[in-house]
Design an enzyme around this catalytic site. Structure first.
Site, PDB file in Angstrom:
ATOM      1  N   SER A  58      28.275 -36.769 -58.700  1.00 35.56           N
ATOM      2  CA  SER A  58      27.754 -37.487 -59.863  1.00 35.56           C
ATOM      3  C   SER A  58      26.486 -36.790 -60.315  1.00 35.56           C
ATOM      4  O   SER A  58      25.855 -36.061 -59.531  1.00 35.56           O
ATOM      5  CB  SER A  58      27.425 -38.940 -59.470  1.00 35.56           C
TER       6      SER A  58
ATOM      7  N   TYR B 156      22.517 -45.367 -54.283  1.00 33.32           N
ATOM      8  CA  TYR B 156      23.603 -44.539 -54.801  1.00 33.32           C
ATOM      9  C   TYR B 156      23.177 -43.078 -54.930  1.00 33.32           C
ATOM     10  O   TYR B 156      23.920 -42.172 -54.532  1.00 33.32           O
ATOM     11  CB  TYR B 156      24.057 -45.080 -56.152  1.00 33.32           C
TER      12      TYR B 156
END
Length: 246
Positions: free
Chosen positions: A133, A146
């Site tokens: 990501s 995250y």
């Protein structure tokens, strides 16, 4: 009938980027093995693309071992299983959410990669694609759990790139920005309003957009290694900054 197509394994294949990648790789001539906890969804996709669906929980070592044992040969591995939980500042961090994110994104990638690495090397032309990501590129407010997990996942993948020098295996890291999938629904425990908020005012990527890039990467000549591909909507600059229409 003997399978003549090269095999590509996709984790987290029941929806979103994983499901779209399964379709894209099938279209590129691969026999796709789809792995996810939601086996019924994988079976439906497998029927559409003449693939194989197998149960897989990347957080469970026994599940990963059984999955790998059912895949005797593979040329491509797409490490796509992952996700986020919550959007809390560090001061209010939920340890269970953090534990889930590290187990799913980091340890899950480690388990599946270790299990399938011998067969990828044995193929003579292996390729490991890890979907991280843009959260692996820097921090963003309320996202330490995250971003921490994605940084760790990225370091696993990037380190393996060096460790496999001289082996017939390529490695590509895919770093998407805003992609409208079930990602936000998982992050916000099914709250549809909260889940829709990140995508308002702009046109996000779709799972198909990311899958198209993954298929491109794995179909390059075997001497061509696309190390990292960052994919964002035109309106997004980074994890903290995007242009949104009123």
């Amino acid at each position: 009938m003997t399978e003549t197509r090269p095999t590509a394994v996709v984790t987290g294949a029941s929806s979103g980027i994983g499901a779209a990648t399964a379709h894209a790789l099938a279209g590129a001539g691969f026999h796709v093995v789809l792995g996810a906890r939601r086996l019924d969804r994988c079976e439906k996709i497998a029927a559409e693309i003449d693939g194989t669906a197998l149960p897989l929980d990347v957080t469970d070592a026994e599940s990963v071992a059984a999955f790998a044992a059912a895949v005797p040969e593979a040329r491509v591995l797409i490490n796509n299983a992952g996700g986020a939980k919550g959007l809390a500042p560090v001061a209010d961090a939920d340890e269970d959410d953090w534990r889930w994110m590290f187990e799913t994104n980091v340890m899950g990638t480690l388990r599946v990669t270790k299990a399938l690495l011998p067969t990828l090397i044995a193929s003579g032309d292996g390729h490991i694609v890890t979907v991280t990501s843009i959260a692996a590129l820097g921090p963003y407010d309320n996202g330490a759990g995250y971003t921490g997990a994605k940084h760790a996942q990225a370091m696993l993948h990037r380190t393996l790139r060096a460790e496999l020098l001289g082996q017939p295996v390529r490695l590509t890291e895919i770093l998407p920005g805003l992609v409208e999938t079930e990602f936000s629904l998982v992050r916000f425990d099914g709250d549809a309003d909260k889940a829709a908020a990140p995508y308002r005012g702009l046109t996000p990527l779709t799972g198909d957009d990311v899958a198209d890039v993954i298929a491109f990467a794995v179909t390059r000549p075997s001497n061509v290694n696309l190390d990292q591909i960052v994919i964002k909507p035109r309106a997004q600059y980074d994890a903290m900054r995007a242009h949104r229409e009123a």
